[in-house]
Design an enzyme around this catalytic site. Structure first.
Site, mmCIF file in Angstrom:
data_model
loop_
_atom_site.group_PDB
_atom_site.id
_atom_site.type_symbol
_atom_site.label_atom_id
_atom_site.label_comp_id
_atom_site.label_asym_id
_atom_site.label_seq_id
_atom_site.Cartn_x
_atom_site.Cartn_y
_atom_site.Cartn_z
ATOM 1 N N ASP A 22 47.773 30.102 31.414
ATOM 2 C CA ASP A 22 46.538 29.220 31.007
ATOM 3 C C ASP A 22 46.793 27.633 31.205
ATOM 4 O OD1 ASP A 22 44.324 28.017 29.785
ATOM 5 O OD2 ASP A 22 44.752 28.776 27.821
ATOM 6 N N ASP A 99 41.579 37.969 47.830
ATOM 7 C CA ASP A 99 40.935 39.321 47.518
ATOM 8 C C ASP A 99 39.521 39.508 48.007
ATOM 9 O OD1 ASP A 99 40.968 41.968 46.640
ATOM 10 O OD2 ASP A 99 42.437 41.438 45.246
ATOM 11 N N ASP A 200 40.136 45.022 49.395
ATOM 12 C CA ASP A 200 40.107 45.743 48.571
ATOM 13 C C ASP A 200 39.466 47.152 49.001
ATOM 14 O OD1 ASP A 200 40.233 46.197 45.372
ATOM 15 O OD2 ASP A 200 38.031 46.605 45.621
ATOM 16 N N GLU A 254 43.783 47.683 51.462
ATOM 17 C CA GLU A 254 44.006 48.661 50.595
ATOM 18 C C GLU A 254 43.441 50.150 51.079
ATOM 19 O OE1 GLU A 254 43.830 49.407 45.564
ATOM 20 O OE2 GLU A 254 42.146 48.888 46.982
ATOM 21 N N HIS A 326 48.452 45.098 39.998
ATOM 22 C CA HIS A 326 47.846 45.087 38.736
ATOM 23 C C HIS A 326 47.177 46.332 38.407
ATOM 24 C CE1 HIS A 326 44.965 44.958 42.120
ATOM 25 N NE2 HIS A 326 43.999 45.324 41.370
ATOM 26 N N ASP A 327 47.302 47.343 39.363
ATOM 27 C CA ASP A 327 46.774 48.751 39.246
ATOM 28 C C ASP A 327 47.599 49.867 38.597
ATOM 29 O OD1 ASP A 327 43.988 48.214 39.950
ATOM 30 O OD2 ASP A 327 44.509 48.602 42.111
HETATM 31 C C1 GLC Z 1 41.133 48.191 43.919
HETATM 32 C C2 GLC Z 1 41.594 47.376 43.059
HETATM 33 C C3 GLC Z 1 41.299 47.620 41.573
HETATM 34 C C4 GLC Z 1 39.826 47.789 41.247
HETATM 35 C C5 GLC Z 1 39.012 48.593 42.384
HETATM 36 C C6 GLC Z 1 37.747 48.457 42.468
HETATM 37 O O1 GLC Z 1 41.641 49.410 43.701
HETATM 38 O O2 GLC Z 1 42.921 47.111 43.304
HETATM 39 O O3 GLC Z 1 41.816 46.835 40.751
HETATM 40 O O4 GLC Z 1 39.422 48.137 40.141
HETATM 41 O O5 GLC Z 1 39.680 48.579 43.740
HETATM 42 O O6 GLC Z 1 37.330 47.256 43.073
HETATM 43 CA CA CA Z 2 42.302 28.452 30.862
#
Ligand code: GLC
Ligand code: CA
Length: 550
Positions: A22, A99, A200, A254, A326-327
């Site tokens: 932040d 992304d 994505d 992905e 992050h998943d």
């Molecule tokens: C992908 C992303 C994930 C998201 C999903 C829907 O798997 O990495 O974080 O929730 O797509 O967009």
């Molecule tokens: Ca901030």
């Protein structure tokens, strides 16, 4: 035109912006915070950054529900901060990828708002269907996140398809106007100087004609009818021909369910439409199909997945290498050992950083951040976690149910990055950040590891430095040894006399060292390890990287 494929020499760092840093003290990570940390990222040896979505979004899926593709959210600093970051990245000789989330938008996107009112040309931008004559849903598909894949819209008087959350309606990619919109978005960012995209769930964008019921899959029903769908290669070729071919950029797709043979249809360097693919197979060494069905970690499964991709892509396509994003929950908590925290963190790093491909690090991985353990399920933020918690293991005790979430939730890896041991781990000066910090931050943080030559952080730095200085890591032939060994992961890389041997123990106990035939350790240099001294036995989670010069 021959491409120089610069991404092959790079190491990427993934920023999940809400929790990274932040910069303006309001408790939410932002691009000003990123700006402060560019030198840090560079100091890791990373020369590329992938941003998880930073566009305006209501945040139903933490930004993966986009309300405006051609702007940067005000809470992240808006376009002004973004331009500064882009400039800062390029000044440092680094690259930046965005992304691209075009399987779906937010339901608050203007296109959806107009589509539900049947305002042209937006009427067919999404996938609308009438209820069946008996009032039932248009088909039997599940959403990946919350219940069935269809939600009734009063205003339009029809169901819309959403393969993810209710607030993430799927775009109708069969509509040429939608594909033109995608190209506009791509050009907008590329013209600004962005270097490429992570796409994505891009393998979901073409749905089987007629949206037939699925009788194949017991869960994630419908997936065979939209993953790698009928027109996927056609649409990706169109994006390539009309946009990507005109820029010096790269693309990373992905693919939630894919195997190497299938992947080659996308990423074969001669015939493919994209450059690299994010596959989930290496993430399935401790779960069946998804993180939400955990089983015991199996090293042999992990090795098999890595090796399969190494062997089958060799000479034809390029691997994307990763352990965390992050998943998925944190890798030491999953595949390593919290007890042997530093050792297993380093062994994990060595396990993938010397393979062929382009490695990605996820924020906090480089300091060995661990899964977060909330004491109350309401502390979870993630839409998928909340739905899963509310609908599974209902007969189990609260403690068991929380343990399952600890092991599987995406939020386990979405806590604030631990910069130092000050309040809120130095992530923010605000009293109350948007999300939680793992209680272990006083022990595990960047500042504590900066000056410790034996830290996980400095191990990553050294591994990346070595990887970049040894041609065998980019060009050498990969070979796995002792594939059935359930405690050791041993692989070599070889090229014109130069050789590398990576030995990684995944055992809590000492185990006998194994050296494959043809590798004479007496002539080798031990270039990287995680213990001070080496004996005949490998100590818990010991790793060693040996190098033979030409
Ligand atoms: C992908 C992303 C994930 C998201 C999903 C829907 O798997 O990495 O974080 O929730 O797509 O967009
Ligand atoms: Ca901030």
């Amino acid at each position: 035109m021959a491409r120089n494929r610069w991404y092959k020499d790079m190491v990427f760092y993934q920023i999940w912006p809400r929790s990274f840093k932040d910069g303006n003290g309001d408790g939410m990570g932002d691009l000003w915070g990123v700006l402060e940390k560019l030198d840090y990222i560079k100091s890791l040896g990373c020369d590329g950054i992938w941003f998880s979505p930073i566009y305006p979004s209501p945040g139903a899926d933490c930004g993966y529900d986009i309300a405006d593709y051609m702007d940067i959210a005000a809470e992240f600093g808006g376009m002004e901060a973004f331009r500064k970051v882009l400039e800062g990245v390029h000044e440092r000789g680094m690259k930046l990828i965005m992304d691209l989330v075009v399987n779906h938008t937010s339901d608050e996107h203007e296109w959806f708002q107009k589509s539900r009112k049947r305002i042209e040309p937006y009427t067919d931008y999404y996938i609308w269907r009438d209820a069946k004559p008996d009032g039932k849903l248009p088909n039997n598909w599940d959403s990946n996140f919350e219940g069935k894949a269809w939600t009734w819209d009063e205003e339009r008087g029809q169901y819309y398809l959403h393969l993810f959350a209710v607030k993430q309606p799927d775009l109708n990619m069969d509509n040429p106007l939608v594909r033109e919109e995608v190209k506009k978005i791509l050009r907008f960012w590329l013209d600004m100087g962005v270097d490429g995209f992570r796409e994505d769930v891009i393998t979901y964008i073409s749905k089987k004609e007629g949206l037939p019921d699925d009788h194949l899959f017991p869960i994630y029903k419908g997936m065979p009818n939209y993953n790698h769908g009928p027109h996927i290669h056609e649409y990706l070729s169109e994006f390539k021909r009309d946009v990507f071919d005109h820029y010096d950029c790269f693309t990373l797709a992905e693919a939630p369910l894919v195997w190497p043979k299938q992947a080659l249809k996308y990423i074969d360097e001669k015939t493919g439409q994209i450059d690299m693919m994010i596959q989930f197979q290496c993430q399935c060494a401790d779960c069946l199909f998804t993180d939400y069905m955990p089983t015991k970690f199996s090293l042999t499964r992990m090795k098999k997945a890595f090796s399969d991709w190494q062997y089958k892509l060799a000479g034809r396509a390029w691997n994307m290498l990763y352990l965390e994003n992050h998943d998925h929950p944190r890798i030491i908590s999953r595949y390593g050992s919290e007890q042997f925290w530093a050792q297993s963190g380093k062994t994990l790093a060595a396990s993938y950083l010397f393979q062929q491909g382009t490695p990605f690090l996820y924020q906090g991985q480089e300091i060995g951040m661990l899964n977060w353990r909330p004491h109350d399920p309401d502390m979870y933020e993630d839409v998928q976690t909340r739905y899963t918690y509310a609908h599974s293991n209902l007969k189990k005790s609260p403690a068991v149910r929380l343990q399952k979430m600890w092991r599987s939730s995406r939020d386990s890896a979405r806590t604030l990055v631990q910069w130092d041991d000050s309040p809120n781990a130095g992530f923010t000066t605000a009293e109350k950040p948007w999300f939680y910090v793992n209680e272990n931050y006083t022990r595990i943080n960047v500042a504590a590891q900066e000056n410790d030559p034996d830290s996980i952080l400095n191990f990553y730095r050294e591994a990346i430095r070595l990887r970049k200085s040894l041609p065998v890591v980019r060009h050498g032939v990969y070979k796995e040894h002792f594939a059935s060994d359930s405690k050791l992961y041993i692989y070599s890389r070889a090229m014109k006399g130069e050789k590398l041997l990576v030995i990684c123990s995944y055992s809590n106990d000492p185990v006998a060292m194994r050296v494959p035939a043809g590798f004479d350790l007496k002539n080798a240099e031990l270039i990287l390890t995680n213990y001070k001294t080496q004996g005949k036995l490998l100590q818990p989670y010991e790793c060693r990287v040996y190098h033979w010069k030409k």
